[in-house]
Design an enzyme around this catalytic site. Structure first.
Site, PDB file in Angstrom:
ATOM      1  N   GLY A   1      32.887   9.960  -0.682  1.00 54.09           N
ATOM      2  CA  GLY A   1      32.792   9.588   0.728  1.00 54.09           C
ATOM      3  C   GLY A   1      31.818  10.475   1.472  1.00 54.09           C
ATOM      4  O   GLY A   1      31.468  11.572   1.021  1.00 54.09           O
ATOM      5  N   GLU A  51      27.438  21.622  -6.069  1.00 54.84           N
ATOM      6  CA  GLU A  51      28.867  21.562  -5.737  1.00 54.84           C
ATOM      7  C   GLU A  51      29.368  20.129  -5.562  1.00 54.84           C
ATOM      8  O   GLU A  51      30.478  19.781  -5.970  1.00 54.84           O
ATOM      9  CB  GLU A  51      29.125  22.352  -4.444  1.00 54.84           C
ATOM     10  CG  GLU A  51      30.576  22.409  -4.021  1.00 54.84           C
ATOM     11  CD  GLU A  51      31.445  23.169  -5.018  1.00 54.84           C
ATOM     12  OE1 GLU A  51      31.319  24.393  -5.097  1.00 54.84           O
ATOM     13  OE2 GLU A  51      32.239  22.509  -5.725  1.00 54.84           O
ATOM     14  N   LYS A  91      31.136  14.583 -14.957  1.00 55.55           N
ATOM     15  CA  LYS A  91      31.696  15.727 -14.216  1.00 55.55           C
ATOM     16  C   LYS A  91      32.352  16.720 -15.170  1.00 55.55           C
ATOM     17  O   LYS A  91      32.212  17.937 -15.013  1.00 55.55           O
ATOM     18  CB  LYS A  91      32.703  15.217 -13.181  1.00 55.55           C
ATOM     19  CG  LYS A  91      32.055  14.304 -12.150  1.00 55.55           C
ATOM     20  CD  LYS A  91      33.097  13.577 -11.310  1.00 55.55           C
ATOM     21  CE  LYS A  91      32.427  12.575 -10.384  1.00 55.55           C
ATOM     22  NZ  LYS A  91      33.375  11.680  -9.717  1.00 55.55           N
ATOM     23  N   GLY A 143      34.695  -2.050  -2.017  1.00 51.66           N
ATOM     24  CA  GLY A 143      33.424  -1.343  -2.198  1.00 51.66           C
ATOM     25  C   GLY A 143      33.554  -0.039  -2.960  1.00 51.66           C
ATOM     26  O   GLY A 143      32.699   0.841  -2.884  1.00 51.66           O
ATOM     27  N   ILE A 149      36.016  18.719  -3.114  1.00 50.15           N
ATOM     28  CA  ILE A 149      36.782  19.862  -3.652  1.00 50.15           C
ATOM     29  C   ILE A 149      35.797  20.944  -4.109  1.00 50.15           C
ATOM     30  O   ILE A 149      34.926  20.665  -4.929  1.00 50.15           O
ATOM     31  CB  ILE A 149      37.654  19.424  -4.865  1.00 50.15           C
ATOM     32  CG1 ILE A 149      38.619  18.310  -4.459  1.00 50.15           C
ATOM     33  CG2 ILE A 149      38.406  20.613  -5.423  1.00 50.15           C
ATOM     34  CD1 ILE A 149      39.443  17.753  -5.634  1.00 50.15           C
ATOM     35  N   THR A 154      24.831   7.235   1.783  1.00 47.97           N
ATOM     36  CA  THR A 154      26.139   7.752   2.212  1.00 47.97           C
ATOM     37  C   THR A 154      26.111   9.273   2.348  1.00 47.97           C
ATOM     38  O   THR A 154      26.480   9.825   3.395  1.00 47.97           O
ATOM     39  CB  THR A 154      27.215   7.343   1.178  1.00 47.97           C
ATOM     40  OG1 THR A 154      27.160   5.933   1.013  1.00 47.97           O
ATOM     41  CG2 THR A 154      28.595   7.761   1.618  1.00 47.97           C
ATOM     42  N   VAL A 155      25.673   9.949   1.303  1.00 50.73           N
ATOM     43  CA  VAL A 155      25.740  11.413   1.308  1.00 50.73           C
ATOM     44  C   VAL A 155      24.625  12.013   2.175  1.00 50.73           C
ATOM     45  O   VAL A 155      24.860  12.935   2.971  1.00 50.73           O
ATOM     46  CB  VAL A 155      25.658  11.965  -0.140  1.00 50.73           C
ATOM     47  CG1 VAL A 155      25.859  13.473  -0.137  1.00 50.73           C
ATOM     48  CG2 VAL A 155      26.695  11.297  -1.032  1.00 50.73           C
ATOM     49  N   LYS A 198      25.608  14.037 -10.473  1.00 48.94           N
ATOM     50  CA  LYS A 198      26.260  14.464 -11.731  1.00 48.94           C
ATOM     51  C   LYS A 198      25.573  13.896 -12.951  1.00 48.94           C
ATOM     52  O   LYS A 198      25.505  14.548 -13.986  1.00 48.94           O
ATOM     53  CB  LYS A 198      27.740  14.066 -11.738  1.00 48.94           C
ATOM     54  CG  LYS A 198      28.015  12.600 -11.476  1.00 48.94           C
ATOM     55  CD  LYS A 198      28.666  12.433 -10.145  1.00 48.94           C
ATOM     56  CE  LYS A 198      28.713  10.998  -9.685  1.00 48.94           C
ATOM     57  NZ  LYS A 198      29.287  10.855  -8.361  1.00 48.94           N
TER      58      LYS A 198
HETATM   59  N1  LIG Z   1      28.857   8.430  -2.320  1.00 53.49           N
HETATM   60  C1  LIG Z   1      29.685   9.376  -2.735  1.00 53.49           C
HETATM   61  O1  LIG Z   1      30.842   9.421  -2.320  1.00 53.49           O
HETATM   62  C2  LIG Z   1      29.225  10.406  -3.720  1.00 53.49           C
HETATM   63  C3  LIG Z   1      30.133  11.392  -4.142  1.00 53.49           C
HETATM   64  C4  LIG Z   1      29.683  12.398  -5.008  1.00 53.49           C
HETATM   65  C5  LIG Z   1      28.374  12.389  -5.447  1.00 53.49           C
HETATM   66  N2  LIG Z   1      27.535  11.389  -5.049  1.00 53.49           N
HETATM   67  C6  LIG Z   1      26.175  11.425  -5.548  1.00 53.49           C
HETATM   68  O2  LIG Z   1      25.293  11.574  -4.441  1.00 53.49           O
HETATM   69  C7  LIG Z   1      24.073  10.922  -4.712  1.00 53.49           C
HETATM   70  C8  LIG Z   1      23.769   9.935  -3.590  1.00 53.49           C
HETATM   71  O3  LIG Z   1      24.828   8.999  -3.519  1.00 53.49           O
HETATM   72  P1  LIG Z   1      24.987   7.993  -2.283  1.00 53.49           P
HETATM   73  O4  LIG Z   1      26.343   7.400  -2.419  1.00 53.49           O
HETATM   74  O5  LIG Z   1      24.597   8.653  -1.021  1.00 53.49           O
HETATM   75  O6  LIG Z   1      23.912   6.886  -2.673  1.00 53.49           O
HETATM   76  P2  LIG Z   1      23.345   5.706  -1.752  1.00 53.49           P
HETATM   77  O7  LIG Z   1      24.219   5.480  -0.574  1.00 53.49           O
HETATM   78  O8  LIG Z   1      23.051   4.571  -2.646  1.00 53.49           O
HETATM   79  O9  LIG Z   1      21.967   6.301  -1.197  1.00 53.49           O
HETATM   80  C9  LIG Z   1      20.874   6.539  -2.028  1.00 53.49           C
HETATM   81  C10 LIG Z   1      19.686   6.895  -1.149  1.00 53.49           C
HETATM   82  O10 LIG Z   1      18.580   7.212  -1.986  1.00 53.49           O
HETATM   83  C11 LIG Z   1      17.435   6.490  -1.530  1.00 53.49           C
HETATM   84  N3  LIG Z   1      16.576   6.231  -2.671  1.00 53.49           N
HETATM   85  C12 LIG Z   1      16.897   5.583  -3.808  1.00 53.49           C
HETATM   86  N4  LIG Z   1      15.819   5.530  -4.605  1.00 53.49           N
HETATM   87  C13 LIG Z   1      14.816   6.151  -3.952  1.00 53.49           C
HETATM   88  C14 LIG Z   1      13.464   6.396  -4.231  1.00 53.49           C
HETATM   89  N5  LIG Z   1      12.901   5.978  -5.373  1.00 53.49           N
HETATM   90  N6  LIG Z   1      12.733   7.071  -3.330  1.00 53.49           N
HETATM   91  C15 LIG Z   1      13.279   7.491  -2.175  1.00 53.49           C
HETATM   92  N7  LIG Z   1      14.567   7.280  -1.854  1.00 53.49           N
HETATM   93  C16 LIG Z   1      15.319   6.615  -2.722  1.00 53.49           C
HETATM   94  C17 LIG Z   1      17.982   5.217  -0.913  1.00 53.49           C
HETATM   95  O11 LIG Z   1      17.045   4.693   0.007  1.00 53.49           O
HETATM   96  P3  LIG Z   1      17.368   3.403   0.925  1.00 53.49           P
HETATM   97  O12 LIG Z   1      18.491   3.803   1.822  1.00 53.49           O
HETATM   98  O13 LIG Z   1      16.120   3.148   1.682  1.00 53.49           O
HETATM   99  O14 LIG Z   1      17.724   2.310  -0.021  1.00 53.49           O
HETATM  100  C18 LIG Z   1      19.250   5.752  -0.243  1.00 53.49           C
HETATM  101  O15 LIG Z   1      18.946   6.254   1.040  1.00 53.49           O
HETATM  102  C19 LIG Z   1      24.228  10.279  -6.097  1.00 53.49           C
HETATM  103  O16 LIG Z   1      23.727  11.144  -7.077  1.00 53.49           O
HETATM  104  C20 LIG Z   1      25.733  10.158  -6.238  1.00 53.49           C
HETATM  105  O17 LIG Z   1      26.161  10.146  -7.577  1.00 53.49           O
HETATM  106  C21 LIG Z   1      27.930  10.410  -4.195  1.00 53.49           C
END
Ligand SMILES: NC(=O)c1ccc[n+]([C@@H]2O[C@H](COP(=O)([O-])OP(=O)(O)OC[C@H]3O[C@@H](n4cnc5c(N)ncnc54)[C@H](OP(=O)(O)O)[C@@H]3O)[C@@H](O)[C@H]2O)c1
Length: 428
Positions: A304, A131, A207, A189, A138, A14-15, A107
């Site tokens: 998001g 950030e 956080k 979700g 925010i 997602t990010v 985090k």
């Molecule tokens: N989503 C949010 O709204 C949000 C908000 C604030 C902070 N965050 C933080 O941002 C970070 C990412 O979140 P996300 O929601 O984007 O997670 P996500 O959608 O689950 O994506 C995780 C990504 O990491 C890859 N990955 C996981 N393990 C890996 C490994 N061993 N080697 C290489 N790549 C690997 C996955 O690969 P595949 O795609 O191939 O499976 C995927 O592309 C997290 O720390 C989360 O806490 C997220």
């Protein structure tokens, strides 16, 4: 124009994809604002074949995020995989050791390992920025470390888990039970793979750990947070609190008092008319209180693709501009160990209990509270079709140990039909 800033991005979920889109779609704007092009050089994720809706063909692919972190042709390692340990930690450490700046949204990683990582960044004369790790879109880290750098902070607090706020809001507005609202959030979700990270308050507490470290110049201490999730909140609590002019929120509060650093993440009552009380759905709110500025309220999307990528880009743009702020706003080696508070500051409490419908039951409860030194501000007994009488009590300010003593003594009255519920009323 000067040399491009070269990124290696690990994590294309997602990010990560949100960041790729901004770099691809806003290249001219970013270069104009930072004075240099920002380019993605290499990326990593688990599956190379997944269609991610953007073109990655111009970027080198690394199967191993640690190998990506060490590449000679990147300046900044962008960690967007998640997880407090494993590849996220290994790759972040490797990047700093290889002389790269690091930007992360993680985090859990920072809350549990932020101190050694910040020290490693400093030793390597690199920056480690996060950030996006607190309250998504925010810009609260920037607000605290830069905008409020001239303030001694009194208190930081906030609603920082949108899923919990969504569940509590739906219970309130649609009259859903906790389980119904939880299932609805799950269907949309909104919940993490391990829902306890959300509803157990752990994600929000990660956080709060980071905000407290910056605000009070202390080493992040996740284990010192007094943590309680929202799983025990009932629709009845929400209705009763509403009757008294309050909303129930999963509220994180950190404040330095004469007793030490208080950190708690728990369901609290806040006035329905306050900005926190009016916060609906999945939105986040952070309230910052400094000695010079007074109170600042920041509100926005806490998660998001767009909002979180926006925050990641803020850190990347700072690095491109040559702005180098220490991880927690001051040298990591200068952070003090947090002195845990010996007790929470006194507060008013909401007490809900079901009493057996016998003469004198209420008087027995009042006696136990009085003997513990707790005085009652308001008391309300509700009509009851069944055998038990629902009673609501709002106390005057009381110390938590006194309340705990009273709660321990109440079963001895033999008038309780179920365990009482006690929630702190936070002055906001
Ligand atoms: N989503 C949010 O709204 C949000 C908000 C604030 C902070 N965050 C933080 O941002 C970070 C990412 O979140 P996300 O929601 O984007 O997670 P996500 O959608 O689950 O994506 C995780 C990504 O990491 C890859 N990955 C996981 N393990 C890996 C490994 N061993 N080697 C290489 N790549 C690997 C996955 O690969 P595949 O795609 O191939 O499976 C995927 O592309 C997290 O720390 C989360 O806490 C997220």
């Amino acid at each position: 124009m000067t040399d491009p800033l070269r990124l290696g991005i690990a994590g294309l979920g997602t990010v990560g994809i949100g960041v790729v889109k901004i770099v691809q779609c806003q290249a001219n704007m970013l270069a104009a604002r930072t004075g240099r092009p920002i380019e993605i050089v290499a990326v990593s994720a688990r599956s190379r074949d997944k269609d991610r809706g953007v073109s990655l063909s111009n970027y080198a692919w690394e199967t191993d995020p640690v190998a990506l972190a060490k590449r000679d042709d990147i300046d900044v390692f962008v960690e967007l995989m998640g997880g407090s340990d494993g590849p996220a930690k290994d790759a972040t450490e490797a990047a700093l050791a290889a002389g790269k700046d690091v930007v992360t949204a993680n985090k859990a990683l920072l809350a549990l390992h932020g101190q050694p990582l910040a020290e490693a960044a400093e030793a390597a004369e690199r920056v480690l920025r996060f950030e996006a790790a607190v309250a998504g879109g925010i810009p609260v880290i920037k607000a605290l470390t830069e905008g409020l750098a001239g303030n001694a902070m009194d208190r930081v607090m906030g609603v920082m888990n949108g899923t919990c706020n969504y569940i509590l809001t739906r219970m309130d507005s649609a009259g859903l039970t906790y389980q119904e609202a939880f299932d609805e959030a799950d269907g949309l979700g909104y919940l993490e793979a391990d829902p306890n990270l959300d509803v157990g308050g752990i994600d929000a507490a990660h956080k709060l750990t980071l905000l407290a470290a910056i605000a009070f110049g202390t080493k992040g201490d996740f284990d010192a947070i007094d943590l309680e999730g929202i799983g025990a909140i009932t629709i009845e609590d929400i209705r009763r609190a509403g009757d008294m002019g309050y909303k129930i929120k999963l509220l994180g509060v950190a404040q330095m008092t004469g007793r030490g650093l208080e950190q708690r993440m728990s369901p609290c009552l806040v006035p329905a008319s306050s900005p926190l009380g009016q916060l609906e759905g999945g939105t986040n709110m952070v309230v910052l209180e400094g000695d010079a500025v007074g109170q600042i309220v920041l509100r926005g999307a806490g998660a998001g693709e767009g909002p979180t990528a926006s925050a990641v880009m803020s850190d990347i743009c700072d690095i491109a501009r040559g702005i180098r702020v220490p991880t927690f706003g001051r040298a990591a080696t200068a952070l003090d160990a947090a002195p845990p508070a010996s007790a929470a500051s006194p507060a008013r409490y909401y007490l809900r209990m079901d009493l057996t419908d016998k003469p004198g039951a209420l008087a027995k409860v009042a006696t136990v509270l009085g003997e513990a030194g707790i005085s009652i501000d308001r008391m309300r007994q509700y009509d009851h079709p069944g055998a038990n009488a629902p009673v609501l009590i709002v106390t005057h300010k009381t110390a938590r140990p006194a309340l705990d003593a009273a709660l321990a003594d109440l079963p001895g009255t033999h008038v309780l039909a179920s365990d009482p519920v006690a929630l702190r009323i936070e002055d906001v």
